[in-house]
Design a protein around this motif. Sequence first.
Motif, mmCIF file in Angstrom:
data_model
loop_
_atom_site.group_PDB
_atom_site.id
_atom_site.type_symbol
_atom_site.label_atom_id
_atom_site.label_comp_id
_atom_site.label_asym_id
_atom_site.label_seq_id
_atom_site.Cartn_x
_atom_site.Cartn_y
_atom_site.Cartn_z
ATOM 1 N N LEU A 166 28.874 52.543 46.626
ATOM 2 C CA LEU A 166 29.954 52.607 45.835
ATOM 3 C C LEU A 166 29.694 53.280 44.488
ATOM 4 O O LEU A 166 30.532 53.848 43.683
ATOM 5 N N THR A 167 28.346 53.120 44.166
ATOM 6 C CA THR A 167 28.066 53.546 42.719
ATOM 7 C C THR A 167 28.027 55.415 42.916
ATOM 8 O O THR A 167 28.409 55.792 42.027
ATOM 9 N N LEU A 168 27.539 55.670 44.235
ATOM 10 C CA LEU A 168 27.429 57.144 44.464
ATOM 11 C C LEU A 168 29.053 57.726 44.446
ATOM 12 O O LEU A 168 29.216 58.752 43.932
ATOM 13 N N LEU A 169 29.928 56.927 45.012
ATOM 14 C CA LEU A 169 31.287 57.570 45.027
ATOM 15 C C LEU A 169 31.651 57.740 43.660
ATOM 16 O O LEU A 169 32.616 58.638 43.402
ATOM 17 N N ASN A 170 31.536 56.684 42.610
ATOM 18 C CA ASN A 170 31.936 56.868 41.245
ATOM 19 C C ASN A 170 31.235 58.097 40.752
ATOM 20 O O ASN A 170 31.978 58.781 39.971
ATOM 21 N N ILE A 171 29.993 58.493 40.898
ATOM 22 C CA ILE A 171 29.418 59.431 40.610
ATOM 23 C C ILE A 171 30.106 60.792 41.003
ATOM 24 O O ILE A 171 30.334 61.833 40.347
ATOM 25 N N PHE A 172 30.470 60.866 42.392
ATOM 26 C CA PHE A 172 30.985 61.995 42.955
ATOM 27 C C PHE A 172 32.433 62.166 42.389
ATOM 28 O O PHE A 172 32.891 63.324 42.589
ATOM 29 N N ASP A 173 33.184 61.096 42.151
ATOM 30 C CA ASP A 173 34.503 61.130 41.763
ATOM 31 C C ASP A 173 34.587 61.750 40.248
ATOM 32 O O ASP A 173 35.468 62.644 40.256
ATOM 33 N N ASN A 174 33.828 61.520 39.442
ATOM 34 C CA ASN A 174 33.979 61.994 37.885
ATOM 35 C C ASN A 174 32.779 62.474 37.216
ATOM 36 O O ASN A 174 32.572 62.694 36.181
ATOM 37 N N GLY A 175 31.664 62.417 37.848
ATOM 38 C CA GLY A 175 30.527 63.139 37.542
ATOM 39 C C GLY A 175 29.837 62.286 36.400
ATOM 40 O O GLY A 175 28.945 62.651 35.616
ATOM 41 N N ARG A 176 30.000 60.971 36.287
ATOM 42 C CA ARG A 176 29.448 60.008 35.287
ATOM 43 C C ARG A 176 29.110 58.622 35.742
ATOM 44 O O ARG A 176 29.713 58.113 36.628
ATOM 45 N N LEU A 177 27.984 58.167 35.307
ATOM 46 C CA LEU A 177 27.792 56.722 35.352
ATOM 47 C C LEU A 177 27.405 55.889 34.423
ATOM 48 O O LEU A 177 26.416 56.497 33.634
ATOM 49 N N LYS A 178 28.084 54.775 34.069
ATOM 50 C CA LYS A 178 27.669 54.055 32.753
ATOM 51 C C LYS A 178 26.834 53.013 33.223
ATOM 52 O O LYS A 178 26.844 52.203 34.300
ATOM 53 N N ILE A 179 25.730 52.727 32.549
ATOM 54 C CA ILE A 179 24.554 51.842 32.833
ATOM 55 C C ILE A 179 25.305 50.533 32.619
ATOM 56 O O ILE A 179 25.928 50.551 31.758
ATOM 57 N N THR A 180 24.929 49.500 33.379
ATOM 58 C CA THR A 180 25.531 48.168 33.496
ATOM 59 C C THR A 180 25.615 47.624 31.897
ATOM 60 O O THR A 180 26.895 47.029 31.785
ATOM 61 N N SER A 181 24.842 47.717 31.334
ATOM 62 C CA SER A 181 24.860 47.166 29.905
ATOM 63 C C SER A 181 25.835 47.778 28.792
ATOM 64 O O SER A 181 26.436 47.267 27.991
#
Length: 348
Positions: A166-181
């Motif tokens: 699911l984390t990868l899906l978010n990366i693939f969708d908009n090219g960004r990943l916010k660290i949980t903090s």
Amino acid sequence: MSFISDKLNYYEKENKEGAAVKNKMISRFTFDIETIMMTMNKRIFGQDKAMNAIENMLKLIKADIADHERPLYIGLFLGPTGVGKTEIVRLLAEAIYGDRDKFCRIDMNTLASEHYSAALTGAPPGYVGSKEETTLFDKSLIEGTFSKPGIVLFDEVEKANEAVILTLLNIFDNGRLKITSGNTELNFRNSIVIMTSNIGAKEILNQSDQEGKSFNEDQTKKIIQEKLEEQFAPEFINRIDDVITFNWLGEHSVKLIIDQRLDHLRKKLQIHNRSVQLSDAAKNLIIEKGYDIKYGARSLKRAFRKFVEIPVADMLLRKSDSVDSLVFYGDISTDERAITFREVRENQ
């Protein structure tokens, strides 16, 4: 008059060349596609489809016409172990950065449990490590530079936990990943993202054995598609630009790999003023004892180490009075179970 004609011709040529420079596309990426492909084709054998996909990917990136709100490329490389899936990523890093290790590698088998999925996105607020924002991702390797794309490898992606997917899906969708903090964001929009997997390899090999024939491309595609749909949700599969199934290594490719290993060994022996050669019979013994279609080039490398590298190392460690350039010549033993080496003069 000839002087005037020459001058007119000169200015006409200058104008044409100036127009050509103006019309030439200027890319922010500095890598040379032809050089990269030349390097890869010398090191990867029997994978024409994968090579074509890599070349097309590089063209899209160089032209800078890909979607700017997602990663530059998302590829899924499928196939058995030891056929070059991970090696392509290393060669890509070497060609672009001059360093085979200049990419962010995530071994997904370490994220099989949901408990470990935080290693990817960081610990949630209030948990140990949340303030440090510790994550497996290397920000600099992911984001690359203005003139060079970042390279990310998700190895054995099928072994990852569903939360990781699911984390990868978010990366693939908009090219960004916010660290949980919530304080740091990783940007994948300048990244080449490649996943590897052995999905379907066992089933394809079993079917080939049962039917007693070579791999059928249509049947292979069908098996791969079925196994992918079993493993991943449609929305995950739909975000992948290329799904490439690597070929099992054939006889011709295996022989090229042995020659490649020999060239690599010769370079190492140069410092000792030595070289190495193998007879055709010796090469065939390595193939017979070392090649296994299930394990690909890795089993072949183990056989090369046993039959060639160890005997050559033993000969190097023996005292030799000769300072001349010598060749360790290997041929099949009388019992046809090993390779015996002897020293010969170069060009003898």
